[in-house]
Structures are given as structure tokens and as C-alpha cells.
Design a protein around this motif. Structure first.
Motif, PDB file in Angstrom:
ATOM      1  N   LEU A  52       7.322   2.211  -4.411  1.00 41.78           N
ATOM      2  CA  LEU A  52       8.056   1.274  -2.685  1.00 41.78           C
ATOM      3  C   LEU A  52       6.953   0.440  -2.490  1.00 41.78           C
ATOM      4  CD1 LEU A  52      10.549   1.652  -1.175  1.00 41.78           C
ATOM      5  CD2 LEU A  52      10.273   3.497   0.171  1.00 41.78           C
ATOM      6  N   GLY A  53       6.224   0.253  -2.115  1.00 40.34           N
ATOM      7  CA  GLY A  53       5.295  -0.491  -1.006  1.00 40.34           C
ATOM      8  C   GLY A  53       5.288  -1.585  -2.550  1.00 40.34           C
ATOM      9  N   PHE A  54       5.010  -1.691  -3.836  1.00 39.09           N
ATOM     10  CA  PHE A  54       4.694  -2.114  -4.459  1.00 39.09           C
ATOM     11  C   PHE A  54       6.381  -3.141  -4.133  1.00 39.09           C
ATOM     12  CE2 PHE A  54       1.101  -1.351  -6.426  1.00 39.09           C
ATOM     13  CZ  PHE A  54       0.391  -2.201  -6.093  1.00 39.09           C
ATOM     14  N   GLY A  55       7.131  -2.604  -4.435  1.00 37.80           N
ATOM     15  CA  GLY A  55       8.476  -2.772  -4.522  1.00 37.80           C
ATOM     16  C   GLY A  55       9.507  -4.172  -3.279  1.00 37.80           C
ATOM     17  N   ALA A  56       8.973  -3.210  -1.998  1.00 30.30           N
ATOM     18  CA  ALA A  56       9.164  -4.153  -0.787  1.00 30.30           C
ATOM     19  C   ALA A  56       7.735  -5.582  -0.697  1.00 30.30           C
ATOM     20  CB  ALA A  56       8.257  -3.045   0.260  1.00 30.30           C
ATOM     21  N   GLN A  57       6.762  -5.411  -1.512  1.00 31.32           N
ATOM     22  CA  GLN A  57       6.156  -6.752  -1.524  1.00 31.32           C
ATOM     23  C   GLN A  57       7.074  -7.647  -2.390  1.00 31.32           C
ATOM     24  OE1 GLN A  57       2.180  -5.330  -2.443  1.00 31.32           O
ATOM     25  NE2 GLN A  57       1.534  -5.413  -0.706  1.00 31.32           N
ATOM     26  N   GLN A  58       7.496  -7.251  -3.150  1.00 29.16           N
ATOM     27  CA  GLN A  58       8.129  -7.810  -4.084  1.00 29.16           C
ATOM     28  C   GLN A  58       8.993  -8.934  -3.801  1.00 29.16           C
ATOM     29  OE1 GLN A  58       8.547  -6.868  -8.498  1.00 29.16           O
ATOM     30  NE2 GLN A  58       8.730  -8.847  -9.508  1.00 29.16           N
TER      31      GLN A  58
END
Length: 353
Positions: A52-58
Motif C-alpha cells: 500500500l505504501g509503494f502504491g501510494a507513492q506510485q
């Protein structure tokens, strides 16, 4: 496979501890089993929070690239909040009314985007890349299975360690979800569907996106060629910029990233809910809500607490959660072997084999 075997062949609860019955016997229903399930819950929660953290960044980088919206921490926190809210609605609607619908939408969008990249991008290069990728995968699979490489490959193997730990932290969630939909399948059908088919699809996906990006770099086209890989979360959108319908493809890419993590969050919450309920699938609604909110809160804490080094915080969380569960997986394989051996002896004794 362990979960499905002990749940459907041995009529045990669909939870991680059941796979340890051949080794621990009735102790799996006591504190040893509690520890196993707790490790599975912690690994799943942090694995999903990492995603979820990576998804938010992308997604934030995509919004900045497409609409000029800041990609700062506040936007990332807002995205995590939105994804968590949609996942919460999906979980409340249940497996058929929420998770299944979003998953079907997700796979349809992914298929459309994949075919667009193949035919709008350098089609022949992509097909050549599929062959190169496949042969390289086969040739290097064993070598790269060792995450501790030589000093001249420190960065390369460092990322191998991270992804190794990240996928291990996902294994309780993915394994249990696959086990739930595999009732009635043979072991051969299971292995084909779970190992071979996804590997083929992944090779095609990586070859299409990676092949297109590498072609642009080699031809000196676009930001990737001019500046290199300056921001990982922007790379996909920089590649889209040199293809037709850039605004549409970039928007679909953002939606796809968000829906991917919504479906991960809602289905993962259902799995964690099932583990903490001892294998039951009809736990109280409030418990499902708790786990969805908890995933979003941990992801937000990693982004906010990590600050400028949010990526490092996310990676550390994944490795920390994945490492202890590695031991659980290794012992599970031993338990599965003992269970299958016992099953074979029964079939021989009954004259069925």
C-alpha cells in the motif's frame, strides 16, 4: 498447497497452524499454534502495508505527472485513506459482492493495458524480449535464489533480498486465498495453476513494460533516455509519454495501481480475519473493519514516519516481517511431505493406489 491439503483432505480449519498437525499433533490448538498464526498475521499485515505504501507513492507520482498535483506525503496519505475506505466498503460487501467484482475489474483493466503496450509499443522488440527474459529466467533462477551475492552485485542482490522478504510476507495471505478457491483440484492442477501460469503471465508483463522502456532508452527517446531512472515511481508514466494516447494510458495506469491495492487490502483483510478467527469465515463485521483500518494505519505510519527515507522504512518493514515467517514456511513443507506420505499409505492400504 499445505493449507488446501489439510483443510480439504483432512477436514481441519483453514488456517496456518493446521499445516503443522503432522509435527505438533494436538499442540497446534494450543500456544504453539497461536504463535504460528500470530507470525502469519504480522507478516500479512506488514506485507500489505508495504504494498500500500509503494502504491501510494506510485499513484501520487502519476497524479503529479499527469495533473500537476503534488506527490508529497500529504497526497500519499490521502491516497492511502481513499484506498482503505474503498477496501472497507468492499470487505463489508463480502467476497462475491465486493472482492470478486473489484478483482474482475482489475484483471480486465490490466489485460487491456498489457495489449495496448504490446501493440502500441515496439511489438517485435517485446516478443524478442519475451524470449530473452524466459531464457535468462531459466538460466539464472538458481543463481539468483541466493540473496547474498558478491560485492560487485551488492545493489542487485540487495533488491533480491527485499523482494524475497516482501513476497514471503505475502505468502500467508496469498496462500490462504488460493487455498480457498482450490477445493476439488488435484495437486497437479494446483501446481500448474499456481506456479506455471502466473510465471508465464509475469514474463509477458515484464517483457512488455520493460522491453518498451529499454527500447526507448536505447533509441535515446524520452525522459528515461535523457535522465535515467531518477524516480522509480515515475518510470511507468515516463514510458507511457512516448506512446500514443498518453493521457488515457497514464490515467488507466493510476486507476490500475489503486484498484490493485484495494483488492489486495480487502482480500488480505478477509484472510487475516479468518486466521484470527481460527479458520472461520463468518467472523464479526467489526473484526473485518479493524483489520482493514489497521493495514491503512500501518502504511500511513511507514510513509509519515519514514519522511524522506520512506522507501527505506517500507523495505525494512517488509524484511522484518518476512524473515521470521521464512522458518514457518520451511517447516510447513516438512509437514506437507509427512501429510502427503501418510495419505499415500492410506490409499495403498485401501487399494486405491
Amino acid at each position: 498447497l499445505s493449507l488446501a491439503f489439510f483443510a480439504y483432505n483432512k477436514n481441519m480449519p483453514l488456517t496456518i497452524r493446521s499445516a503443522f498437525f503432522p509435527l505438533l499433533r494436538d499442540k497446534v490448538w494450543g500456544w504453539p499454534g497461536h504463535i504460528i498464526d500470530i507470525l502469519a498475521v504480522v507478516a500479512t499485515i506488514f506485507g500489505l502495508a508495504t504494498s500500500l505504501g509503494f502504491g501510494a507513492q506510485q499513484a501520487a507520482s502519476g497524479l503529479d505527472y499527469l495533473f500537476g498535483i503534488s506527490s508529497g506525503i500529504n497526497v500519499q496519505m490521502a491516497i492511502i485513506t481513499g484506498v482503505t475506505a474503498v477496501a472497507l466498503i468492499s470487505v463489508l460487501r463480502g467476497l462475491d459482492g465486493g472482492v470478486k467484482i473489484l478483482s474482475n475489474i482489475n484483471m480486465s483493466l490490466a489485460g487491456i493495458l498489457l495489449f495496448f503496450i504490446i501493440f502500441a509499443g515496439p511489438t517485435m522488440t517485446i516478443f524478442e524480449t519475451i524470449w530473452v527474459t524466459s531464457s535468462s529466467y531459466v538460466g539464472n533462477a538458481l543463481t539468483l535464489s541466493n540473496p547474498f551475492g558478491r560485492e560487485d552485485q551488492a545493489w542487485f542482490h540487495g533488491w533480491t533480498v527485499f523482494y524475497w522478504a516482501w513476497w514471503i510476507s505475502w505468502s500467508p495471505f496469498v496462500g490462504m486465498f488460493i487455498a480457498r478457491v482450490s477445493k476439488g483440484r488435484t495437486v497437479r492442477e494446483f501446481v500448474t495453476a499456481v506456479l506455471i501460469v502466473p510465471t508465464v503471465i509475469t514474463v509477458v508483463w515484464m517483457s512488455a513494460f520493460g522491453g518498451s522502456a529499454l527500447e526507448q532508452i536505447q533509441d535515446g527517446v524520452g525522459a528515461l533516455a535523457e535522465n535515467g531512472l531518477t524516480d522509480v515511481s515515475l518510470a511507468m508514466f515516463q514510458m507511457f509519454a512516448n506512446l500514443p494516447l498518453v493521457a488515457i494510458s497514464s490515467f488507466v495506469g493510476i486507476v490500475l495501481v489503486l484498484v490493485f491495492f484495494v483488492t489486495s487490502s480487502d482480500s488480505g483483510s478477509l484472510v487475516v480475519d479468518s486466521i484470527t478467527a481460527g479458520g472461520k469465515t463468518d467472523a464479526p463485521t467489526a473484526q473485518r473493519v479493524f483489520w482493514v483500518v489497521m493495514e491503512g494505519a500501518i502504511a500511513a505510519a511507514l510513509i509519515f514516519g519514514g519522511g524522506e527515507d520512506a522507501l527505506g522504512a517500507i523495505q525494512a518493514a517488509a524484511i522484518t516481517a518476512g524473515l521470521p515467517f521464512t522458518a514457518v514456511l520451511l517447516v510447513m513443507t516438512w509437514g506437507l511431505l509427512k501429510g502427503l506420505t501418510h495419505e499415500r499409505k492410506l490409499l495403498i492400504a485401501e487399494g486405491k493406489l
